[in-house]
Write a protein that holds these residues in place. Structure first.
Motif, PDB file in Angstrom:
ATOM      1  N   ASP A  25      -5.455  -8.771 123.724  1.00 18.18           N
ATOM      2  CA  ASP A  25      -5.084  -9.024 125.113  1.00 18.18           C
ATOM      3  C   ASP A  25      -3.591  -8.775 125.308  1.00 18.18           C
ATOM      4  O   ASP A  25      -2.860  -8.500 124.358  1.00 18.18           O
ATOM      5  N   GLU A  26      -3.151  -8.889 126.568  1.00 15.20           N
ATOM      6  CA  GLU A  26      -1.749  -8.631 126.892  1.00 15.20           C
ATOM      7  C   GLU A  26      -0.818  -9.641 126.235  1.00 15.20           C
ATOM      8  O   GLU A  26       0.297  -9.309 125.847  1.00 15.20           O
ATOM      9  N   SER A  27      -1.256 -10.864 126.086  1.00 14.52           N
ATOM     10  CA  SER A  27      -0.436 -11.897 125.460  1.00 14.52           C
ATOM     11  C   SER A  27      -0.080 -11.513 124.027  1.00 14.52           C
ATOM     12  O   SER A  27       1.073 -11.661 123.598  1.00 14.52           O
ATOM     13  N   ALA A  28      -1.043 -11.012 123.279  1.00 14.23           N
ATOM     14  CA  ALA A  28      -0.789 -10.585 121.901  1.00 14.23           C
ATOM     15  C   ALA A  28       0.141  -9.375 121.874  1.00 14.23           C
ATOM     16  O   ALA A  28       1.015  -9.270 121.015  1.00 14.23           O
ATOM     17  N   ALA A  29      -0.026  -8.473 122.821  1.00 14.67           N
ATOM     18  CA  ALA A  29       0.850  -7.302 122.907  1.00 14.67           C
ATOM     19  C   ALA A  29       2.277  -7.724 123.257  1.00 14.67           C
ATOM     20  O   ALA A  29       3.243  -7.184 122.720  1.00 14.67           O
ATOM     21  N   ARG A  30       2.422  -8.709 124.148  1.00 15.65           N
ATOM     22  CA  ARG A  30       3.760  -9.215 124.502  1.00 15.65           C
ATOM     23  C   ARG A  30       4.434  -9.851 123.289  1.00 15.65           C
ATOM     24  O   ARG A  30       5.633  -9.661 123.062  1.00 15.65           O
ATOM     25  N   ALA A  31       3.685 -10.599 122.505  1.00 17.96           N
ATOM     26  CA  ALA A  31       4.248 -11.218 121.297  1.00 17.96           C
ATOM     27  C   ALA A  31       4.728 -10.136 120.333  1.00 17.96           C
ATOM     28  O   ALA A  31       5.802 -10.269 119.730  1.00 17.96           O
ATOM     29  N   HIS A  32       3.957  -9.073 120.189  1.00 20.86           N
ATOM     30  CA  HIS A  32       4.348  -7.973 119.303  1.00 20.86           C
ATOM     31  C   HIS A  32       5.619  -7.289 119.815  1.00 20.86           C
ATOM     32  O   HIS A  32       6.528  -6.995 119.040  1.00 20.86           O
ATOM     33  N   ALA A  33       5.707  -7.059 121.119  1.00 22.01           N
ATOM     34  CA  ALA A  33       6.896  -6.426 121.704  1.00 22.01           C
ATOM     35  C   ALA A  33       8.123  -7.308 121.495  1.00 22.01           C
ATOM     36  O   ALA A  33       9.212  -6.804 121.179  1.00 22.01           O
ATOM     37  N   GLY A  34       7.967  -8.612 121.643  1.00 22.86           N
ATOM     38  CA  GLY A  34       9.079  -9.524 121.386  1.00 22.86           C
ATOM     39  C   GLY A  34       9.520  -9.472 119.936  1.00 22.86           C
ATOM     40  O   GLY A  34      10.714  -9.505 119.633  1.00 22.86           O
ATOM     41  N   HIS A  35       8.552  -9.350 119.031  1.00 26.67           N
ATOM     42  CA  HIS A  35       8.860  -9.243 117.606  1.00 26.67           C
ATOM     43  C   HIS A  35       9.629  -7.946 117.316  1.00 26.67           C
ATOM     44  O   HIS A  35      10.578  -7.953 116.524  1.00 26.67           O
ATOM     45  N   ILE A  36       9.259  -6.874 117.972  1.00 25.64           N
ATOM     46  CA  ILE A  36       9.968  -5.598 117.798  1.00 25.64           C
ATOM     47  C   ILE A  36      11.439  -5.760 118.184  1.00 25.64           C
ATOM     48  O   ILE A  36      12.327  -5.285 117.481  1.00 25.64           O
ATOM     49  N   THR A  37      11.704  -6.426 119.316  1.00 29.32           N
ATOM     50  CA  THR A  37      13.105  -6.595 119.739  1.00 29.32           C
ATOM     51  C   THR A  37      13.888  -7.426 118.722  1.00 29.32           C
ATOM     52  O   THR A  37      15.056  -7.154 118.481  1.00 29.32           O
ATOM     53  N   LEU A  38      13.234  -8.418 118.121  1.00 33.07           N
ATOM     54  CA  LEU A  38      13.915  -9.213 117.091  1.00 33.07           C
ATOM     55  C   LEU A  38      14.241  -8.374 115.860  1.00 33.07           C
ATOM     56  O   LEU A  38      15.320  -8.492 115.276  1.00 33.07           O
ATOM     57  N   LEU A  39      13.313  -7.519 115.470  1.00 31.78           N
ATOM     58  CA  LEU A  39      13.536  -6.669 114.298  1.00 31.78           C
ATOM     59  C   LEU A  39      14.659  -5.662 114.516  1.00 31.78           C
ATOM     60  O   LEU A  39      15.388  -5.322 113.587  1.00 31.78           O
ATOM     61  N   LEU A  40      14.786  -5.183 115.739  1.00 30.31           N
ATOM     62  CA  LEU A  40      15.792  -4.160 116.036  1.00 30.31           C
ATOM     63  C   LEU A  40      17.104  -4.727 116.579  1.00 30.31           C
ATOM     64  O   LEU A  40      18.041  -3.977 116.834  1.00 30.31           O
TER      65      LEU A  40
END
Length: 74
Positions: A25-40
């Motif tokens: 769902d979109e919630s899981a995708a949002r969590a992944h996108a937030g994780h990407i910003t933390l990694l970068l």
């Protein structure tokens, strides 16, 4: 399950996700996108011109996650 494409713009330079990833769902995708910003975050020099734009299979923007400036060290 829907497929989401994570297009990253870091310091004004874009990287297009040509493969996409499946999330329940979109919630899981949002969590992944937030994780990407933390990694970068350490590589981000221009937070005003850095974000992750997430689109769906139709190519339309679903949501955008911006980079936040690092907190100044005290």
């Amino acid at each position: 399950m829907p497929k989401y494409f994570f297009n990253i713009v870091l310091d004004g330079q874009s990287t297009v996700d040509g493969l996409g990833q499946v999330f329940p769902d979109e919630s899981a995708a949002r969590a992944h996108a937030g994780h990407i910003t933390l990694l970068l975050a350490d590589r981000c020099r221009d937070p005003m011109n850095s974000f992750v734009a997430v689109s769906g299979m139709d190519g339309c923007l679903v949501f955008k996650v911006t980079f936040r400036p690092s907190e100044p060290e005290t």
